[in-house]
Write a protein that holds these residues in place. Structure first.
Motif, short mmCIF file in Angstrom:
data_model
loop_
_atom_site.label_atom_id
_atom_site.label_comp_id
_atom_site.label_asym_id
_atom_site.label_seq_id
_atom_site.Cartn_x
_atom_site.Cartn_y
_atom_site.Cartn_z
N GLN A 23 0.82 -1.22 0.00
CA GLN A 23 0.00 0.00 0.00
C GLN A 23 0.85 1.27 0.00
O GLN A 23 0.53 2.24 -0.67
CB GLN A 23 -0.95 -0.02 1.21
CG GLN A 23 -2.10 0.94 1.09
CD GLN A 23 -3.01 0.62 -0.09
OE1 GLN A 23 -3.07 -0.47 -0.62
NE2 GLN A 23 -3.75 1.62 -0.52
N THR A 24 1.95 1.25 0.75
CA THR A 24 2.82 2.42 0.81
C THR A 24 3.43 2.70 -0.55
O THR A 24 3.47 3.85 -1.00
CB THR A 24 3.94 2.21 1.86
OG1 THR A 24 3.33 1.93 3.12
CG2 THR A 24 4.83 3.42 1.97
N ARG B 191 0.78 4.17 -2.86
CA ARG B 191 0.49 5.56 -2.49
C ARG B 191 1.58 6.49 -3.02
O ARG B 191 1.28 7.53 -3.62
CB ARG B 191 0.35 5.69 -0.97
CG ARG B 191 -0.17 7.04 -0.53
CD ARG B 191 -0.43 7.12 0.97
NE ARG B 191 -1.28 6.04 1.45
CZ ARG B 191 -0.89 5.11 2.33
NH1 ARG B 191 0.32 5.12 2.84
NH2 ARG B 191 -1.73 4.16 2.71
N TRP B 192 2.85 6.10 -2.81
CA TRP B 192 3.95 6.93 -3.31
C TRP B 192 3.95 6.99 -4.83
O TRP B 192 4.25 8.04 -5.41
CB TRP B 192 5.30 6.44 -2.78
CG TRP B 192 5.58 6.94 -1.41
CD1 TRP B 192 5.60 6.23 -0.25
CD2 TRP B 192 5.85 8.30 -1.04
NE1 TRP B 192 5.86 7.06 0.81
CE2 TRP B 192 6.02 8.34 0.35
CE3 TRP B 192 5.95 9.50 -1.76
CZ2 TRP B 192 6.30 9.50 1.04
CZ3 TRP B 192 6.22 10.67 -1.07
CH2 TRP B 192 6.40 10.66 0.31
N TYR B 193 3.62 5.89 -5.46
CA TYR B 193 3.54 5.88 -6.93
C TYR B 193 2.52 6.91 -7.41
O TYR B 193 2.81 7.71 -8.29
CB TYR B 193 3.15 4.47 -7.41
CG TYR B 193 2.92 4.39 -8.89
CD1 TYR B 193 3.99 4.29 -9.77
CD2 TYR B 193 1.63 4.41 -9.42
CE1 TYR B 193 3.78 4.23 -11.14
CE2 TYR B 193 1.41 4.34 -10.78
CZ TYR B 193 2.49 4.25 -11.64
OH TYR B 193 2.29 4.20 -12.99
N LEU B 194 1.35 6.91 -6.80
CA LEU B 194 0.32 7.88 -7.19
C LEU B 194 0.77 9.32 -6.91
O LEU B 194 0.50 10.22 -7.72
CB LEU B 194 -0.99 7.58 -6.46
CG LEU B 194 -1.70 6.30 -6.87
CD1 LEU B 194 -2.94 6.08 -6.01
CD2 LEU B 194 -2.05 6.31 -8.35
N ILE C 182 10.53 2.98 -5.58
CA ILE C 182 9.34 2.14 -5.44
C ILE C 182 9.60 0.76 -6.03
O ILE C 182 9.30 -0.26 -5.42
CB ILE C 182 8.13 2.80 -6.13
CG1 ILE C 182 7.74 4.08 -5.40
CG2 ILE C 182 6.95 1.83 -6.21
CD1 ILE C 182 6.73 4.92 -6.12
N PHE C 183 10.15 0.74 -7.24
CA PHE C 183 10.30 -0.52 -7.97
C PHE C 183 11.64 -1.21 -7.72
O PHE C 183 11.83 -2.35 -8.13
CB PHE C 183 10.09 -0.30 -9.46
CG PHE C 183 8.67 0.07 -9.79
CD1 PHE C 183 7.68 -0.89 -9.79
CD2 PHE C 183 8.32 1.39 -10.05
CE1 PHE C 183 6.36 -0.56 -10.07
CE2 PHE C 183 7.01 1.73 -10.34
CZ PHE C 183 6.04 0.75 -10.35
N HIS C 184 12.58 -0.51 -7.09
CA HIS C 184 13.91 -1.07 -6.81
C HIS C 184 14.54 -1.64 -8.08
O HIS C 184 15.05 -2.76 -8.10
CB HIS C 184 13.85 -2.13 -5.71
CG HIS C 184 13.24 -1.60 -4.45
ND1 HIS C 184 13.89 -0.71 -3.63
CD2 HIS C 184 12.01 -1.80 -3.91
CE1 HIS C 184 13.09 -0.39 -2.62
NE2 HIS C 184 11.96 -1.03 -2.77
#
Length: 171
Positions: A66-67, A70-73, A117-119
């Motif tokens: 979820q985190t 949220r950061w992606y958005l 986010i995606f590392h």
């Protein structure tokens, strides 16, 4: 993660198509056919990778957390606001020639944030290449800035689309 590779391939293929299309604004005639062919390849890659992504929709993704989602958005919304706001200012001040390099700079920069986010360290390379193209578009003395930025970003995103599709197929 496999689904992330497929979605990246689809999104990068789609946006290579978009950048090649934007390049048409100021594209020299001799470049029209090669750019049109590359554009079609980008669209086909987007469709094929999108179909594969749909087939693997329940595979693991970094956005499950979820985190991360949220950061992606937040990053994507911020990108749209920054890109659109800057473009509006450039248009209002009669500097439309700089819209393509500006959008490229914002998009390229957002890949730095998405890496967290995606590392995926390849996003640093994508960011660096797009930022270099943006700077060339800003400072290279040519009236065809949208062609310069559009063709180069189209090629870069097409390559990254193929790279991510290859990563999926490798597994």
């Amino acid at each position: 993660m496999l689904r992330d590779h497929l979605m990246s391939a689809a999104i990068f293929g789609l946006f290579s198509f978009v950048w090649f299309g934007w390049a048409q604004e100021t594209l020299p005639d001799q470049w029209r056919w090669p750019v049109a062919i590359a554009s079609v390849i980008g669209a086909l890659l987007a469709a094929f990778s999108g179909y594969l992504s749909y087939q693997h929709w329940h595979s693991a993704t970094a956005l499950t957390a979820q985190t991360n989602y949220r950061w992606y958005l937040i990053f994507v919304l911020g990108e749209f606001i920054l890109a659109g706001g800057g473009a509006a200012i450039l248009l209002k001040t009669q500097q439309s020639i700089y819209v393509a390099p500006w959008i490229s700079l914002v998009v390229g920069s957002h890949f730095i944030a998405l890496q967290f986010i995606f590392h995926d360290p390849s996003l640093y390379w994508l960011a660096a290449l797009m930022i270099i193209v943006s700077l060339l578009g800003l400072f290279w003395p040519t009236p065809a800035k949208s062609a310069l930025v559009g063709v180069n970003n189209g090629i870069i995103l097409l390559a990254f689309s193929l790279f991510n599709l290859g990563r999926f197929l490798w597994y």
